[in-house]
Design an enzyme around this catalytic site. Structure first.
Site, PDB file in Angstrom:
ATOM      1  N   ASN A  36       0.815  -1.219   0.000  1.00 40.84           N
ATOM      2  CA  ASN A  36       0.000   0.000   0.000  1.00 40.84           C
ATOM      3  C   ASN A  36       0.847   1.267   0.000  1.00 40.84           C
ATOM      4  OD1 ASN A  36      -2.584   1.520   0.638  1.00 40.84           O
ATOM      5  ND2 ASN A  36      -1.429   1.923   2.521  1.00 40.84           N
ATOM      6  N   SER A  57      -5.288   2.703  -7.985  1.00 44.87           N
ATOM      7  CA  SER A  57      -6.059   3.946  -7.841  1.00 44.87           C
ATOM      8  C   SER A  57      -7.094   3.979  -8.963  1.00 44.87           C
ATOM      9  CB  SER A  57      -5.104   5.138  -8.004  1.00 44.87           C
ATOM     10  OG  SER A  57      -5.812   6.339  -8.100  1.00 44.87           O
ATOM     11  N   TYR A  59       2.157   9.660 -11.681  1.00 43.04           N
ATOM     12  CA  TYR A  59       1.329   8.893 -10.742  1.00 43.04           C
ATOM     13  C   TYR A  59       0.432   7.909 -11.497  1.00 43.04           C
ATOM     14  CZ  TYR A  59      -1.751   7.918  -6.778  1.00 43.04           C
ATOM     15  OH  TYR A  59      -2.461   7.290  -5.767  1.00 43.04           O
TER      16      TYR A  59
END
Ligand code: NAP
Length: 286
Positions: free
Chosen positions: A101, A152, A165
């Site tokens: 995580n 995500s 990202y």
């Protein structure tokens, strides 16, 4: 028939009480909240991150070492994950779940970023997840356990001004999808966690990974889901050994819209999330 497949593939449907969950990235935000939720459900947690003082405080909050231990681990360093797993085994004798995580966000438009910015992003978010998987796999095979990894919603939909990202989270999703099939024959499940906006410290961390505790969250409050609610969803997904859980309603809607109407999303939604020059990402244009 595939000769490598054992005659009977064990697919567990739930996690037993007292199950040992290792969380890499447990000192704040989603990881810390999942730790609290897992202990509340009767499990045990091994907490890893770089800020040892935060982990020690969380161990105390969770009632001490019968339920929670702190295990030092920086996922960007080779060997740390193997050492962390060895410590968990010496303490509790088994590892049922490993949750990769740890992560942060590098954001800005492409021409404002260096190759090193992308490299730094991948070192934590992608190679960090690989190191957790590599460290945990031998024990997960033994326990017929579960590997979970945080991608995500931005692992499905790439926002302008956030390419490092999004690239890292697309990569994590690809990794999980390949592992899920590879590890089936070992009886190890793989769960992909894809959150939308969740309250945490992630938007207080800059592109170099430095924390700015006073930084204001640029995401509008109504769009940010409480971390406790996200943690409940994530623990449910672990217990059901789900393939993927998209956490948050807005996240589910965006992923679905992007799948069905990619042109519309590109034209009407993504530009509203473009990062203004010089600002940290995921900011709505005002
Ligand atoms: N919150 C959101 O809106 C959101 C949305 C989608 C996905 N996510 C993902 O959710 C995950 C958790 O983030 P969060 O939102 O809970 O943010 P957070 O509060 O900033 O937590 C990030 C965690 O990762 C750890 N970490 C960072 N670099 C690490 C390293 N090199 N080694 C070990 N641990 C490291 C941090 O601990 P230390 O700094 O103490 O090492 C911290 O425990 C991340 O993968 C993030 O990308 C978050």
């Amino acid at each position: 028939m595939d000769r490598n497949l054992p005659e009977k593939v064990v697919v567990k449907t739930s996690v037993k009480t007292g199950a040992v969950l290792w969380i890499a990235g447990a000192s704040s935000g989603i990881g810390a909240a999942v730790a609290r939720e897992w202990v509340r459900r009767g499990g045990r947690v091994a907490l890893s991150a770089r800020r040892a003082n935060r982990l020690d405080a969380l161990v105390r909050e969770l009632g001490g070492t019968a339920r929670a231990i702190s295990v030092a681990c920086d996922v960007t360093r080779d060997g740390d994950c193997e050492r962390a797993v060895a410590e968990i085994i010496s303490r509790w004798g088994c590892l049922d779940l490993a949750f990769a995580n740890a992560g942060f966000g590098v954001s800005a438009e492409f021409d404002q970023l260096s190759i090193d910015d992308y490299r730094r992003q991948f070192e934590t978010n992608v190679y960090g997840a690989l190191r957790v998987a590599r460290g945990a796999f031998p024990e997960l095979k033994r326990s017929q356990g579960l590997f979970a990894v945080t991608s995500s919603v931005l692992g499905h939909v790439s926002l302008p001004g956030g390419s490092p990202y999004a690239m890292s989270k697309f990569a994590v999703r690809a990794f999980a999808e390949a592992l899920r099939v590879e590890w089936q024959r070992h009886g190890v499940g793989v769960t992909l966690i894809s959150p939308g906006f969740v309250a945490s410290e992630i938007r207080q961390v800059d592109n170099e990974g430095r924390h700015h505790p006073d930084a204001r969250d640029p995401v509008p409050e109504w769009l940010v889901v409480p971390v406790e609610a996200a943690a409940r969803e994530i623990a449910d997904a672990f217990e059901a050994r789900e393939s993927e859980r998209i956490v948050t309603r807005h996240g589910k809607v965006l992923v679905l819209l992007n799948r069905l109407f990619p042109g519309l999303v590109r034209r009407f939604i993504l530009p509203r999330f473009a990062t203004p020059p010089g600002q940290k990402g995921w900011t709505r244009k005002r």
